[in-house]
Design a protein around this motif. Sequence first.
Motif, mmCIF file in Angstrom:
data_model
loop_
_atom_site.group_PDB
_atom_site.id
_atom_site.type_symbol
_atom_site.label_atom_id
_atom_site.label_comp_id
_atom_site.label_asym_id
_atom_site.label_seq_id
_atom_site.Cartn_x
_atom_site.Cartn_y
_atom_site.Cartn_z
ATOM 1 N N UNK A 45 -41.298 -11.656 -32.723
ATOM 2 C CA UNK A 45 -40.321 -12.438 -31.976
ATOM 3 C C UNK A 45 -39.093 -11.597 -31.657
ATOM 4 N N UNK A 46 -38.317 -12.075 -30.707
ATOM 5 C CA UNK A 46 -37.060 -11.384 -30.372
ATOM 6 C C UNK A 46 -36.171 -11.243 -31.591
ATOM 7 N N UNK A 47 -35.990 -12.331 -32.342
ATOM 8 C CA UNK A 47 -35.078 -12.292 -33.482
ATOM 9 C C UNK A 47 -35.592 -11.393 -34.597
ATOM 10 N N UNK A 48 -36.903 -11.389 -34.824
ATOM 11 C CA UNK A 48 -37.452 -10.505 -35.855
ATOM 12 C C UNK A 48 -37.367 -9.047 -35.439
ATOM 13 N N UNK A 49 -37.517 -8.794 -34.134
ATOM 14 C CA UNK A 49 -37.346 -7.420 -33.647
ATOM 15 C C UNK A 49 -35.906 -6.973 -33.849
ATOM 16 N N UNK A 50 -34.974 -7.829 -33.543
ATOM 17 C CA UNK A 50 -33.550 -7.554 -33.752
ATOM 18 C C UNK A 50 -33.282 -7.189 -35.212
ATOM 19 N N UNK A 51 -33.860 -7.965 -36.124
ATOM 20 C CA UNK A 51 -33.665 -7.741 -37.562
ATOM 21 C C UNK A 51 -34.347 -6.448 -37.997
ATOM 22 N N UNK A 52 -35.562 -6.214 -37.496
ATOM 23 C CA UNK A 52 -36.320 -5.025 -37.881
ATOM 24 C C UNK A 52 -35.627 -3.746 -37.408
ATOM 25 N N UNK A 53 -35.116 -3.774 -36.177
ATOM 26 C CA UNK A 53 -34.383 -2.617 -35.673
ATOM 27 C C UNK A 53 -33.154 -2.335 -36.534
ATOM 28 N N UNK A 54 -32.430 -3.388 -36.849
ATOM 29 C CA UNK A 54 -31.216 -3.242 -37.660
ATOM 30 C C UNK A 54 -31.532 -2.678 -39.046
ATOM 31 N N UNK A 55 -32.625 -3.153 -39.629
ATOM 32 C CA UNK A 55 -33.012 -2.681 -40.959
ATOM 33 C C UNK A 55 -33.368 -1.202 -40.948
ATOM 34 N N UNK A 56 -33.711 -0.693 -39.751
ATOM 35 C CA UNK A 56 -34.066 0.713 -39.624
ATOM 36 C C UNK A 56 -32.994 1.530 -38.910
ATOM 37 N N UNK A 57 -31.768 1.019 -38.950
ATOM 38 C CA UNK A 57 -30.636 1.796 -38.462
ATOM 39 C C UNK A 57 -30.483 1.836 -36.961
ATOM 40 N N UNK A 58 -31.047 0.839 -36.264
ATOM 41 C CA UNK A 58 -30.928 0.760 -34.805
ATOM 42 C C UNK A 58 -30.262 -0.568 -34.461
ATOM 43 N N UNK A 59 -29.066 -0.489 -33.899
ATOM 44 C CA UNK A 59 -28.308 -1.699 -33.621
ATOM 45 C C UNK A 59 -28.529 -2.136 -32.175
ATOM 46 N N UNK A 60 -29.121 -3.299 -32.010
ATOM 47 C CA UNK A 60 -29.292 -3.901 -30.698
ATOM 48 C C UNK A 60 -28.368 -5.117 -30.623
ATOM 49 N N UNK A 61 -28.415 -5.849 -29.506
ATOM 50 C CA UNK A 61 -27.519 -7.000 -29.366
ATOM 51 C C UNK A 61 -28.194 -8.088 -28.530
ATOM 52 N N UNK A 62 -28.123 -9.311 -29.017
ATOM 53 C CA UNK A 62 -28.653 -10.456 -28.268
ATOM 54 C C UNK A 62 -27.545 -10.957 -27.343
#
Length: 378
Positions: free
Chosen positions: A299-316
Amino acid sequence: MDIQENPITVTSPLLPPLKDFIPYLEDIWQRKWITNNGHYHQLLEKALSEYLGVPYISLFTNGTIPLLTAFQTLGIKDCEVITTPYSFVATSNAAIWNDVKPIFVDIDEKTGNLDPNKIEEAITPRTKAILPVHVYGNPCDTKAIQEIADKHGLKVIYDAAHAFGVKKDGKTILTDGDISTLSFHATKTYNTVEGGALICKDEKTKAYIDSLKNFGYTSEIYITETGINGKMDEIRSAYGLLNLQNIDDAIAKRKHVAEVYRKALKNIDGITMFEENSSVTYNYSYFPIFIDNKKFWTTRDDLFINLRANGILSRRYFYPLISNFKPYQHIPSASRENLPVANKMADSVLCLPIHHLLNDEQLKRIVSFVMNPNGGGT
């Protein structure tokens, strides 16, 4: 810790070389004139007018006060304005602060902008203006909007916070409508740390705007309007002059980032992106992708969380919609039923990192984590 010590940030400010900035500061210190339409303020207005191809520009201390002042300049108050729910909240807040009720209409899925086909049905006897946003720097259908405005005698204020330097058919989009506002916030393609501007078409209007942003002064002893303090200081003006020297290179590097993303993600099931218009000169201020939760691997939200957990900051961005915030929920036009496209986009959007400092190795890492459910491996 969810975020690595050196995360890949969603944006990074364009900073002028410190060694080049110091002589400007020394000159400001010598002049002892640090605000109130000083030397560098005047130089930056002239330089921006030339760079952007606009007749008149008035600098402000941030990007919100120009929005507030635009309503005042055009005498829009105690009425309704038709606007988009898909924007930063400052767009509608500026209307409320001017005693203007925002009436939300849905957006065009191809651009994220106000849908001209939805505007006329929202017009009432209290409607005095249209407030569109060039979302992510995508130009609105300015011709269609102007035709509606002319037909109904409405003013048009463009929130062009994302549209610095954007052109269509080789012509700036900042002179469309009655007035356009810009933001020079640190997160924007071009910044003055904090800052903003109003674009207008004649000298008389600029003089009025300059008075409004300076408490309403028209001379040393006369105040003729109820103004506000919206002036940009000399330090940020000098900073802006230096950044203007580097903006073309920064935009070229942002374009490269966008091209890498487009090539890598164009055939991924469950991801859609805006199509680029060959007649538009973009500034690549954002790179939004839209996730179909039913087709994509997550999902969009899980991708957002997964990226963040791996040091990649995205934004909704923009989520939630303005219409879903508490101050606006009581407005009938804010209902989900009235805004199906806007809600769909808000629920699926994810803006990936894009700025002038990203390198190819970082881009490869970002794309890998977006595409691969197994921890970003290739």
